[in-house]
Design a protein around this motif. Structure first.
Motif, PDB file in Angstrom:
ATOM      1  N   PHE A  89      -5.338  -2.168  -7.451  1.00 47.27           N
ATOM      2  CA  PHE A  89      -6.704  -2.470  -7.058  1.00 47.27           C
ATOM      3  C   PHE A  89      -7.527  -1.188  -7.048  1.00 47.27           C
ATOM      4  O   PHE A  89      -7.102  -0.167  -6.497  1.00 47.27           O
ATOM      5  N   GLU A  90      -8.704  -1.270  -7.645  1.00 50.31           N
ATOM      6  CA  GLU A  90      -9.574  -0.106  -7.677  1.00 50.31           C
ATOM      7  C   GLU A  90     -10.110   0.234  -6.295  1.00 50.31           C
ATOM      8  O   GLU A  90     -10.343   1.385  -5.976  1.00 50.31           O
ATOM      9  N   ARG A  91     -10.310  -0.768  -5.480  1.00 49.49           N
ATOM     10  CA  ARG A  91     -10.706  -0.557  -4.090  1.00 49.49           C
ATOM     11  C   ARG A  91      -9.665  -1.222  -3.201  1.00 49.49           C
ATOM     12  O   ARG A  91      -9.121  -2.271  -3.533  1.00 49.49           O
ATOM     13  N   ASP A  92      -9.394  -0.599  -2.049  1.00 48.82           N
ATOM     14  CA  ASP A  92      -8.291  -1.074  -1.208  1.00 48.82           C
ATOM     15  C   ASP A  92      -8.539  -2.442  -0.599  1.00 48.82           C
ATOM     16  O   ASP A  92      -7.611  -3.193  -0.357  1.00 48.82           O
ATOM     17  N   THR A  93      -9.793  -2.791  -0.345  1.00 42.59           N
ATOM     18  CA  THR A  93     -10.088  -4.053   0.312  1.00 42.59           C
ATOM     19  C   THR A  93      -9.861  -5.214  -0.646  1.00 42.59           C
ATOM     20  O   THR A  93     -10.447  -5.271  -1.727  1.00 42.59           O
ATOM     21  N   SER A 126      -3.091   3.802  -2.327  1.00 42.92           N
ATOM     22  CA  SER A 126      -3.575   2.764  -3.234  1.00 42.92           C
ATOM     23  C   SER A 126      -2.893   1.446  -2.919  1.00 42.92           C
ATOM     24  O   SER A 126      -1.719   1.411  -2.529  1.00 42.92           O
ATOM     25  N   ARG A 158       0.854  -1.187   0.000  1.00 42.38           N
ATOM     26  CA  ARG A 158       0.000   0.000   0.000  1.00 42.38           C
ATOM     27  C   ARG A 158       0.890   1.238   0.000  1.00 42.38           C
ATOM     28  O   ARG A 158       1.716   1.425   0.888  1.00 42.38           O
ATOM     29  N   LYS A 214      -1.251   6.554  -8.889  1.00 43.72           N
ATOM     30  CA  LYS A 214      -1.382   5.307  -9.638  1.00 43.72           C
ATOM     31  C   LYS A 214      -0.595   5.369 -10.941  1.00 43.72           C
ATOM     32  O   LYS A 214       0.134   4.431 -11.298  1.00 43.72           O
ATOM     33  N   ARG A 246      -4.283   8.168   3.026  1.00 43.86           N
ATOM     34  CA  ARG A 246      -4.855   7.946   1.700  1.00 43.86           C
ATOM     35  C   ARG A 246      -3.794   7.362   0.772  1.00 43.86           C
ATOM     36  O   ARG A 246      -2.676   7.837   0.707  1.00 43.86           O
ATOM     37  N   ARG A 285     -11.433 -11.592  -4.979  1.00 47.27           N
ATOM     38  CA  ARG A 285     -10.703 -10.642  -5.814  1.00 47.27           C
ATOM     39  C   ARG A 285      -9.286 -11.142  -6.080  1.00 47.27           C
ATOM     40  O   ARG A 285      -8.749 -10.962  -7.183  1.00 47.27           O
TER      41      ARG A 285
END
Length: 343
Positions: free
Chosen positions: A210-214, A193, A157, A304, A191, A219
Protein backbone atom coordinates in the motif's frame (compact mmCIF):
# COMPACT_ATOMS: atom_id res chain seq x y z
CA UNK A 1 31.80 -43.24 38.00
CA UNK A 2 34.34 -40.46 38.08
CA UNK A 3 37.09 -40.48 40.69
CA UNK A 4 36.02 -36.90 41.51
CA UNK A 5 32.67 -38.05 42.86
CA UNK A 6 32.04 -37.14 46.48
CA UNK A 7 31.07 -40.16 48.57
CA UNK A 8 28.89 -39.79 51.63
CA UNK A 9 30.63 -40.38 54.96
CA UNK A 10 28.46 -43.40 55.66
CA UNK A 11 29.50 -45.10 52.42
CA UNK A 12 33.15 -44.24 53.02
CA UNK A 13 33.05 -45.95 56.43
CA UNK A 14 31.33 -49.03 54.96
CA UNK A 15 34.05 -49.33 52.34
CA UNK A 16 36.80 -49.06 54.97
CA UNK A 17 35.14 -51.65 57.19
CA UNK A 18 34.96 -54.14 54.32
CA UNK A 19 38.57 -53.53 53.43
CA UNK A 20 39.57 -54.17 57.04
CA UNK A 21 37.51 -57.37 56.95
CA UNK A 22 39.65 -58.62 54.07
CA UNK A 23 37.38 -57.91 51.09
CA UNK A 24 39.32 -57.02 47.95
CA UNK A 25 39.18 -53.61 46.34
CA UNK A 26 38.00 -55.14 43.05
CA UNK A 27 34.97 -56.69 44.76
CA UNK A 28 34.11 -53.39 46.44
CA UNK A 29 34.38 -51.52 43.13
CA UNK A 30 31.94 -53.91 41.51
CA UNK A 31 29.52 -53.82 44.43
CA UNK A 32 29.37 -50.04 44.75
CA UNK A 33 29.98 -49.25 41.05
CA UNK A 34 33.18 -47.31 41.81
CA UNK A 35 36.40 -46.84 39.91
CA UNK A 36 39.49 -48.51 41.43
CA UNK A 37 41.19 -45.17 42.06
CA UNK A 38 38.37 -44.01 44.38
CA UNK A 39 38.67 -47.07 46.62
CA UNK A 40 42.47 -47.07 46.47
CA UNK A 41 42.76 -43.39 47.45
CA UNK A 42 40.26 -43.81 50.28
CA UNK A 43 42.17 -46.81 51.69
CA UNK A 44 45.50 -44.96 51.48
CA UNK A 45 44.01 -41.95 53.26
CA UNK A 46 42.70 -44.13 56.10
CA UNK A 47 46.04 -45.92 56.49
CA UNK A 48 48.04 -42.66 56.58
CA UNK A 49 45.91 -40.37 58.77
CA UNK A 50 43.41 -42.82 60.23
CA UNK A 51 40.40 -40.82 59.04
CA UNK A 52 38.08 -40.82 56.08
CA UNK A 53 37.04 -37.14 56.30
CA UNK A 54 37.55 -35.07 53.19
CA UNK A 55 40.31 -32.51 53.24
CA UNK A 56 39.32 -28.88 53.32
CA UNK A 57 39.09 -27.39 49.86
CA UNK A 58 41.91 -25.18 48.67
CA UNK A 59 39.87 -23.19 46.12
CA UNK A 60 38.11 -19.86 46.40
CA UNK A 61 35.40 -19.56 49.06
CA UNK A 62 31.80 -19.75 47.85
CA UNK A 63 30.48 -16.33 46.82
CA UNK A 64 26.96 -16.81 48.22
CA UNK A 65 25.43 -18.50 51.20
CA UNK A 66 22.47 -20.89 51.18
CA UNK A 67 20.25 -18.06 52.43
CA UNK A 68 21.37 -15.80 49.59
CA UNK A 69 20.72 -18.59 47.10
CA UNK A 70 17.16 -18.90 48.37
CA UNK A 71 16.74 -15.14 48.11
CA UNK A 72 17.86 -15.23 44.46
CA UNK A 73 15.39 -18.03 43.79
CA UNK A 74 12.51 -16.08 45.34
CA UNK A 75 13.13 -12.76 43.55
CA UNK A 76 13.78 -14.52 40.21
CA UNK A 77 10.41 -16.27 40.43
CA UNK A 78 8.63 -13.09 41.49
CA UNK A 79 10.19 -11.03 38.70
CA UNK A 80 10.89 -13.44 35.87
CA UNK A 81 11.78 -10.62 33.46
CA UNK A 82 14.72 -9.47 35.60
CA UNK A 83 18.17 -9.92 34.10
CA UNK A 84 21.05 -11.54 35.96
CA UNK A 85 22.63 -8.13 36.41
CA UNK A 86 19.43 -6.76 37.97
CA UNK A 87 19.22 -9.74 40.32
CA UNK A 88 22.84 -9.17 41.30
CA UNK A 89 22.08 -5.56 42.19
CA UNK A 90 18.97 -6.60 44.14
CA UNK A 91 21.05 -9.10 46.12
CA UNK A 92 23.63 -6.42 46.94
CA UNK A 93 20.94 -3.98 48.05
CA UNK A 94 19.33 -6.59 50.32
CA UNK A 95 22.34 -8.41 51.78
CA UNK A 96 25.45 -6.38 50.90
CA UNK A 97 26.96 -9.33 49.00
CA UNK A 98 28.35 -8.33 45.61
CA UNK A 99 28.38 -11.16 43.06
CA UNK A 100 28.69 -11.21 39.29
CA UNK A 101 25.86 -11.94 36.87
CA UNK A 102 27.62 -15.21 35.96
CA UNK A 103 27.40 -16.31 39.60
CA UNK A 104 23.71 -15.40 39.67
CA UNK A 105 23.08 -17.47 36.53
CA UNK A 106 24.93 -20.46 38.01
CA UNK A 107 22.90 -20.33 41.22
CA UNK A 108 19.62 -20.14 39.28
CA UNK A 109 20.67 -22.96 36.96
CA UNK A 110 21.37 -25.15 39.99
CA UNK A 111 17.77 -24.77 41.21
CA UNK A 112 16.33 -25.34 37.71
CA UNK A 113 15.74 -21.79 36.45
CA UNK A 114 17.04 -20.97 32.97
CA UNK A 115 16.84 -17.86 30.80
CA UNK A 116 14.48 -18.58 27.91
CA UNK A 117 12.40 -16.54 25.51
CA UNK A 118 8.83 -16.27 26.78
CA UNK A 119 5.88 -17.63 24.86
CA UNK A 120 3.96 -14.77 23.25
CA UNK A 121 0.23 -14.54 22.73
CA UNK A 122 -2.33 -11.87 21.99
CA UNK A 123 -4.66 -10.74 24.80
CA UNK A 124 -7.77 -12.94 24.91
CA UNK A 125 -11.04 -12.34 26.72
CA UNK A 126 -13.37 -15.09 27.85
CA UNK A 127 -15.56 -14.39 24.81
CA UNK A 128 -12.55 -14.72 22.48
CA UNK A 129 -11.66 -18.09 23.98
CA UNK A 130 -15.23 -19.38 23.69
CA UNK A 131 -15.58 -18.33 20.04
CA UNK A 132 -12.12 -19.68 19.14
CA UNK A 133 -12.98 -23.02 20.69
CA UNK A 134 -16.26 -23.25 18.76
CA UNK A 135 -14.52 -22.37 15.49
CA UNK A 136 -11.82 -24.98 15.99
CA UNK A 137 -14.34 -27.68 16.85
CA UNK A 138 -16.25 -26.85 13.69
CA UNK A 139 -13.21 -27.05 11.40
CA UNK A 140 -11.00 -29.70 13.00
CA UNK A 141 -12.48 -32.47 10.80
CA UNK A 142 -12.21 -30.60 7.51
CA UNK A 143 -10.52 -32.54 4.72
CA UNK A 144 -7.69 -31.21 2.58
CA UNK A 145 -10.13 -30.81 -0.32
CA UNK A 146 -12.14 -28.40 1.80
CA UNK A 147 -9.08 -26.40 2.92
CA UNK A 148 -7.90 -26.27 -0.69
CA UNK A 149 -10.85 -24.01 -1.54
CA UNK A 150 -9.99 -21.40 1.13
CA UNK A 151 -8.07 -18.25 0.24
CA UNK A 152 -6.33 -16.93 3.36
CA UNK A 153 -5.81 -13.17 3.28
CA UNK A 154 -4.24 -10.76 5.70
CA UNK A 155 -2.27 -7.56 5.98
CA UNK A 156 0.94 -6.96 7.86
CA UNK A 157 2.96 -3.92 8.76
CA UNK A 158 6.74 -4.16 8.54
CA UNK A 159 8.70 -1.60 10.48
CA UNK A 160 12.22 -0.31 10.01
CA UNK A 161 12.58 -0.43 13.78
CA UNK A 162 11.94 -4.14 14.13
CA UNK A 163 11.48 -5.78 17.50
CA UNK A 164 14.25 -8.33 17.93
CA UNK A 165 12.38 -9.96 20.85
CA UNK A 166 15.68 -10.60 22.60
CA UNK A 167 13.83 -10.65 25.89
CA UNK A 168 14.27 -13.54 28.30
CA UNK A 169 12.56 -14.77 31.44
CA UNK A 170 13.61 -17.19 34.16
CA UNK A 171 11.61 -20.41 34.00
CA UNK A 172 11.90 -24.12 34.66
CA UNK A 173 12.12 -26.63 31.77
CA UNK A 174 8.72 -27.73 30.52
CA UNK A 175 6.86 -24.66 31.83
CA UNK A 176 6.80 -22.62 28.62
CA UNK A 177 3.02 -22.16 28.53
CA UNK A 178 2.31 -21.54 32.17
CA UNK A 179 0.43 -18.24 32.58
CA UNK A 180 3.34 -16.73 34.51
CA UNK A 181 5.68 -17.43 31.58
CA UNK A 182 3.49 -16.10 28.75
CA UNK A 183 3.66 -12.48 27.62
CA UNK A 184 0.74 -10.70 25.93
CA UNK A 185 1.81 -8.18 23.31
CA UNK A 186 0.25 -5.86 20.76
CA UNK A 187 1.85 -4.88 17.44
CA UNK A 188 4.59 -2.30 17.80
CA UNK A 189 4.78 0.94 15.84
CA UNK A 190 7.45 2.87 13.99
CA UNK A 191 8.11 3.85 10.39
CA UNK A 192 7.21 1.10 7.99
CA UNK A 193 4.97 -0.16 5.20
CA UNK A 194 1.65 -1.97 5.04
CA UNK A 195 1.54 -5.00 2.74
CA UNK A 196 -1.17 -7.44 1.72
CA UNK A 197 -1.12 -10.96 0.33
CA UNK A 198 -3.37 -13.96 -0.25
CA UNK A 199 -2.33 -17.61 -0.05
CA UNK A 200 -4.01 -20.92 -0.70
CA UNK A 201 -3.00 -24.47 -1.45
CA UNK A 202 -0.79 -24.45 -4.58
CA UNK A 203 -1.25 -20.74 -5.14
CA UNK A 204 -0.71 -17.19 -3.93
CA UNK A 205 -1.11 -13.63 -5.10
CA UNK A 206 1.70 -11.12 -5.62
CA UNK A 207 2.65 -9.10 -2.57
CA UNK A 208 0.69 -5.85 -2.61
CA UNK A 209 2.33 -2.82 -0.98
CA UNK A 210 0.00 0.00 0.00
CA UNK A 211 1.30 3.41 -0.94
CA UNK A 212 -0.33 4.87 2.16
CA UNK A 213 -0.62 2.97 5.43
CA UNK A 214 -4.30 3.70 6.01
CA UNK A 215 -6.48 0.93 4.54
CA UNK A 216 -10.14 1.79 3.97
CA UNK A 217 -13.00 -0.37 2.77
CA UNK A 218 -12.83 1.27 -0.66
CA UNK A 219 -9.10 0.66 -0.99
CA UNK A 220 -9.56 -2.93 0.11
CA UNK A 221 -12.21 -3.46 -2.56
CA UNK A 222 -10.35 -1.65 -5.35
CA UNK A 223 -6.80 -2.84 -4.63
CA UNK A 224 -7.35 -6.35 -3.24
CA UNK A 225 -10.76 -7.82 -3.99
CA UNK A 226 -11.16 -6.74 -7.61
CA UNK A 227 -7.65 -7.49 -8.97
CA UNK A 228 -6.84 -10.60 -6.89
CA UNK A 229 -9.71 -12.25 -5.03
CA UNK A 230 -12.16 -12.14 -7.94
CA UNK A 231 -9.67 -13.96 -10.18
CA UNK A 232 -9.18 -16.73 -7.63
CA UNK A 233 -12.96 -17.03 -7.28
CA UNK A 234 -13.26 -17.57 -11.01
CA UNK A 235 -10.47 -20.17 -11.03
CA UNK A 236 -11.68 -22.22 -8.04
CA UNK A 237 -15.41 -22.13 -8.71
CA UNK A 238 -18.50 -21.90 -6.47
CA UNK A 239 -16.73 -23.79 -3.63
CA UNK A 240 -14.39 -20.83 -3.17
CA UNK A 241 -14.21 -19.42 0.40
CA UNK A 242 -12.57 -16.15 1.38
CA UNK A 243 -10.95 -15.97 4.80
CA UNK A 244 -10.28 -12.51 6.22
CA UNK A 245 -10.29 -11.18 9.74
CA UNK A 246 -12.70 -8.83 11.46
CA UNK A 247 -10.91 -5.54 10.82
CA UNK A 248 -13.37 -2.70 10.31
CA UNK A 249 -12.43 -1.86 6.67
CA UNK A 250 -12.86 -5.53 5.72
CA UNK A 251 -16.40 -5.56 7.11
CA UNK A 252 -17.55 -2.34 5.45
CA UNK A 253 -20.91 -2.28 3.70
CA UNK A 254 -19.41 -1.71 0.24
CA UNK A 255 -17.15 -4.76 0.78
CA UNK A 256 -20.16 -6.91 1.66
CA UNK A 257 -21.99 -5.66 -1.41
CA UNK A 258 -19.03 -6.48 -3.65
CA UNK A 259 -18.68 -10.01 -2.25
CA UNK A 260 -22.40 -10.61 -2.68
CA UNK A 261 -22.35 -9.36 -6.26
CA UNK A 262 -19.44 -11.68 -7.09
CA UNK A 263 -21.00 -14.62 -5.20
CA UNK A 264 -17.98 -14.91 -2.92
CA UNK A 265 -18.60 -16.74 0.33
CA UNK A 266 -16.74 -15.48 3.38
CA UNK A 267 -15.61 -17.72 6.22
CA UNK A 268 -16.72 -16.82 9.73
CA UNK A 269 -13.59 -15.96 11.66
CA UNK A 270 -12.89 -15.83 15.37
CA UNK A 271 -11.65 -12.45 16.56
CA UNK A 272 -8.11 -12.14 17.94
CA UNK A 273 -6.92 -15.40 16.39
CA UNK A 274 -3.82 -14.63 14.33
CA UNK A 275 -2.22 -17.92 15.44
CA UNK A 276 -4.90 -19.86 13.54
CA UNK A 277 -4.21 -18.04 10.27
CA UNK A 278 -1.38 -19.77 8.36
CA UNK A 279 -0.44 -16.54 6.59
CA UNK A 280 0.81 -15.19 9.93
CA UNK A 281 3.62 -17.73 9.76
CA UNK A 282 4.36 -16.56 6.23
CA UNK A 283 4.69 -13.01 7.55
CA UNK A 284 7.08 -14.30 10.18
CA UNK A 285 9.24 -16.02 7.57
CA UNK A 286 9.16 -12.90 5.40
CA UNK A 287 10.18 -10.72 8.33
CA UNK A 288 13.05 -13.03 9.27
CA UNK A 289 14.32 -13.08 5.69
CA UNK A 290 14.11 -9.31 5.49
CA UNK A 291 15.92 -8.89 8.82
CA UNK A 292 18.87 -11.02 7.68
CA UNK A 293 19.56 -8.94 4.59
CA UNK A 294 23.02 -7.41 4.50
CA UNK A 295 22.98 -4.46 4.49
CA UNK A 296 19.54 -4.10 6.09
CA UNK A 297 16.97 -1.74 4.53
CA UNK A 298 17.42 1.81 5.78
CA UNK A 299 14.62 3.61 3.95
CA UNK A 300 10.97 2.84 3.26
CA UNK A 301 11.65 2.35 -0.45
CA UNK A 302 14.51 -0.06 0.24
CA UNK A 303 12.29 -2.05 2.58
CA UNK A 304 9.51 -2.24 -0.03
CA UNK A 305 11.94 -3.54 -2.64
CA UNK A 306 13.39 -6.05 -0.19
CA UNK A 307 9.94 -7.34 0.81
CA UNK A 308 8.92 -7.85 -2.82
CA UNK A 309 12.12 -9.76 -3.55
CA UNK A 310 11.84 -11.94 -0.48
CA UNK A 311 8.17 -12.68 -1.20
CA UNK A 312 9.01 -13.98 -4.67
CA UNK A 313 11.66 -16.27 -3.16
CA UNK A 314 9.42 -17.84 -0.51
CA UNK A 315 8.87 -21.51 -1.44
CA UNK A 316 5.30 -22.54 -2.22
CA UNK A 317 6.00 -25.84 -0.44
CA UNK A 318 6.22 -23.95 2.85
CA UNK A 319 2.82 -22.35 2.25
CA UNK A 320 1.29 -25.71 1.35
CA UNK A 321 2.70 -27.23 4.53
CA UNK A 322 1.21 -24.43 6.65
CA UNK A 323 -2.24 -24.87 5.13
CA UNK A 324 -2.01 -28.65 5.47
CA UNK A 325 -1.45 -28.23 9.20
CA UNK A 326 -4.77 -26.46 9.80
CA UNK A 327 -6.36 -29.62 11.20
CA UNK A 328 -3.57 -30.10 13.74
CA UNK A 329 -3.69 -26.37 14.53
CA UNK A 330 -7.37 -26.64 15.42
CA UNK A 331 -6.78 -29.74 17.53
CA UNK A 332 -3.94 -28.02 19.38
CA UNK A 333 -6.17 -25.06 20.18
CA UNK A 334 -8.89 -27.37 21.50
CA UNK A 335 -6.42 -29.35 23.58
CA UNK A 336 -4.84 -26.21 25.01
CA UNK A 337 -8.24 -24.77 25.93
CA UNK A 338 -9.25 -27.97 27.69
CA UNK A 339 -5.94 -27.91 29.61
CA UNK A 340 -6.57 -24.26 30.57
CA UNK A 341 -3.40 -23.01 28.91
CA UNK A 342 -3.36 -19.54 27.25
CA UNK A 343 -3.23 -20.78 23.66
Amino acid sequence: MSNHQRLEDGMRWRIVQRLEAGQSQVQICREFNLTPSVVCNLWKQFQVIGSIERKAGQGRPRATTATEDRYLSIIARRNRDATASQLSRDLYAATGSRVSRVTVSKRLHKIGLFARRPAVCVPLTSTNRRVRLAWCREHRDWSMDQWATVLFTDESRFSLNTDSRRTFIWREPGTCYLPSNVREIDPYGGRGSMVWADIMLDGRTPLHVFERDTVTGMRYRDEILEPYVRLFRGAVGPEFILMNDNARPLRALLVDEFLESENIRRMDWSATSPDLNPIEHVWDALGRANATRNPPPRTIQEMKTALLNEWDQLPQEMINCLISSMKSRCKACISAREDHTPY
